[in-house]
Every structure is written in C-alpha cells, then in structure tokens.
Design a protein around this motif. Structure first.
Motif, PDB file in Angstrom:
ATOM      1  N   GLU A   1       0.851  -1.187   0.000  1.00 20.96           N
ATOM      2  CA  GLU A   1       0.000   0.000   0.000  1.00 20.96           C
ATOM      3  C   GLU A   1       0.891   1.243   0.000  1.00 20.96           C
ATOM      4  O   GLU A   1       2.070   1.181   0.379  1.00 20.96           O
ATOM      5  N   LEU A   2       0.314   2.379  -0.390  1.00 19.76           N
ATOM      6  CA  LEU A   2       1.042   3.651  -0.390  1.00 19.76           C
ATOM      7  C   LEU A   2       0.237   4.670   0.415  1.00 19.76           C
ATOM      8  O   LEU A   2      -0.872   5.028   0.013  1.00 19.76           O
TER       9      LEU A   2
ATOM     10  N   TYR B   1       4.357   7.458   0.798  1.00 21.46           N
ATOM     11  CA  TYR B   1       5.348   6.568   1.410  1.00 21.46           C
ATOM     12  C   TYR B   1       4.747   5.188   1.607  1.00 21.46           C
ATOM     13  O   TYR B   1       3.522   5.024   1.631  1.00 21.46           O
ATOM     14  N   PRO B   2       5.605   4.177   1.752  1.00 18.91           N
ATOM     15  CA  PRO B   2       5.102   2.804   1.831  1.00 18.91           C
ATOM     16  C   PRO B   2       4.212   2.573   3.051  1.00 18.91           C
ATOM     17  O   PRO B   2       4.462   3.124   4.138  1.00 18.91           O
TER      18      PRO B   2
END
Lengths: 193, 193
Positions: free
Chosen positions: B64-65, B152-153
């Motif tokens: 996911e981001l 961001y991750p």
C-alpha cells in the motif's frame, strides 16, 4: 542512481533529471485496439509514437519507490483514444499513486476477478490505484498530452502478458465527439480463461 | 477507506476527500527549536498552529502507499523557521516521495550515521527521500504556506523519538532576511549517543 536525496523539476512534462526514457509506438500495441482494420491502416501510415515514460532509477526492492512521468499523446485508432499498454503489477499486492500534471484522460482499471473502474484524470487531481488493480492511461483530449507523475513500490514489477492476452473489460471510445466507456467485446472473462 | 480506486482534487492545499486531519502546534515541539527562550516567549503568547497534515487512510502494510498533504505555515521562533517535528521511518528501509504544490521551503534530512542533506522545495518540484533518511519540512517563506503532496510505503511507520532526543544536525535559520543552513549546537552525534 544515487543514494543521497535529490530533487528535480518538470518542464513541459519532461523531468529535468531522469535515468530512462521509454517510448512506445503503435507497433508494440498489436491486438490492443478494438478496431483491427483501423489499427492496420494506421500502422501502414507510420509507426506513430503513442506514449513516453521518463523513469528515475532506484533499486527494485520493497521500501524504495519507483517514480517518473508518463506522457500519453493525443490521437485515435479508429474511434479509440491513444492509450498505454496497461498492466498488472507482477507483485499483485502493490498499489500506485498518480498525480495528473496536464491534459485530460481516464484511467481504466480492473482486478483479476473482473471488477472494473474508470476514473477521470485532470490537472491537480490525485488517483489512487489500490493493490490488485491493473491500470491503463487513456488520453481523451483531442490535442493535448496527458501528463502524469506516478509512484509505485520498488518491488512491484510489471505483468503485461495478462492484459495482452485478455484485454481490459472496458474501452474508452470517442462517440459524438465525447469519450464514452463501453464494453470490450473481445474481453475474456476470468471464467473463460 | 475503500478498496476501489479513487481520485481527489486539492483546493488551496486541502484535499477534497480525506480521512484524518492532524494539527501540530507549538506546544508539541518542546525542545525542538534551538532558541529555548524564544520558544518559551512564543508559547506564552499562544499555542500557535505550526503545521497540518491531511491523510488518506489505507491499510498500513507493505504494497500500500500512504499519501496526503502537508501544510507548514509561515512563521519564526526566534530566527528559526516554522517546521515539522521530523522523523525517521520506524521501518528504516523505506523511502518517501514529495511533490511540492505551493510555497517555498527546505527538507532537512539525515541518516542514522550522521550524513546530512538539505534540498529546496519549490512548486512543481519532486523530492526523493531514499530509505534511511530522516526528514523535516521547513517553511522559509515569510507569508506563504508550504504545501506538499507526499507518498510513502504503507508499512513505513514513524519514529519521532530519535529526533526528539538528538535533534537534526542542521538548522535552517533566517539570517539577514534569508534562509541559512547552520550546524545545530545541540545535535548529538551518533558516537555520543
């Protein structure tokens, strides 16, 4: 590639710093446009540039974020808009984020189970493509480039083969001068594969 | 949260769709500004809003981001510009991408080993923060918000405690009306921790 932080600008859709410049022309899209006769006729006129990608190189591992700029040029093959090949991520459980910088278009998406979605792209809009969703950019403008900034996980990879074999469930065609979302008669449903 | 793709616009720095709105005021930044006397005096005048974050909620897992908008307001504590707390990612080997939408500022960054970098933020510029680099946004404008879109991750997490304890190696102060990058006299080098 560098392991220090870096910045770059974007000038008329082109990053001021990049590592790879990928170009895709009509000939790599064999079988992807719905109207095969129109595709053959267009290719006979020349192998036109459909889209370009500028990539910043990073290690292709989880935790890194691959990023760059996609430019889909305006045009039609029959009444189907110029578009990208479209793909699933090879690591299916990875997302992608787009920020639209210029132009107008649509993102055509679907899951391996056959769920579908189409979202509009306009300058200043963010699009979130959740994990599992294949995605294809379509330029619905008559004369402007569709320019997007994209970010996806470093380990995502690309699976182009599935879409090459089955197509997307939905097409975006120009009808009466406007984009319309229509069923793809050549799409192969999951149960038929 | 939804598992279908979605889009949103950004109007004057505020997403047209979001799940969380985080606000950070002077009082949560105790010990972070270099001039303690100026900080105490500012806080006595009122607990001013320094920055805000609009987040879109996604599962906090790899693939996911996480994404949203950060707004750092303009202002000074003594001669130090308003800034974010700054943090390492708890999962250190995760990157972050910023796209600057408005204002002017700097990203102050450093690694656990004490390497440092400062990059300018301007509208239309992309900043890549590689894995391992702590990061803090600083608004160097006198009167404009610094607005950035971040990605961001999903599994990155936040480690605020390390920076709270050691500070950043570099400060951005206003000297002769202009931002200057100076050593932080209170910074604790890795060997001293």
């Amino acid at each position: 590639m560098q392991d220090y932080p870096y910045t770059f600008g974007i000038s008329e859709g082109i990053p001021t710093h990049y590592d790879n410049h990928i170009t895709r022309t009509l000939s790599v899209m064999a079988g992807q446009f719905a109207d095969q006769g129109a595709y053959d006729a267009a290719l006979a006129e020349g192998d036109e540039l459909l889209y370009e990608v500028y990539e910043l190189k990073r290690p292709e591992v989880a935790g890194e974020l691959l990023h760059g700029i996609s430019i889909v040029h305006p045009g039609l093959v029959g009444d189907e808009y110029f578009m990208t090949k479209g793909h699933f991520h090879a690591e299916l459980e990875t997302a992608e984020v787009y920020y639209c910088l210029a132009g107008e278009g649509m993102m055509v998406m679907e899951t391996p189970e056959g769920d579908w979605a189409v979202e509009e792209l306009r300058p200043g809009r963010v699009l979130y493509v959740p994990p599992r969703w294949a995605h294809r950019s379509v330029n619905t403008s008559r004369n402007q480039d569709l320019v997007t900034f994209f970010v996806y996980p470093g380990d995502a990879g690309h699976d182009y083969g599935t879409i090459e074999a089955q197509g997307f469930r939905k097409l975006v065609l120009q009808k009466d001068g406007r984009p319309q979302i229509l069923d793809n008669p050549h799409w192969r449903a999951p149960a038929e594969r």
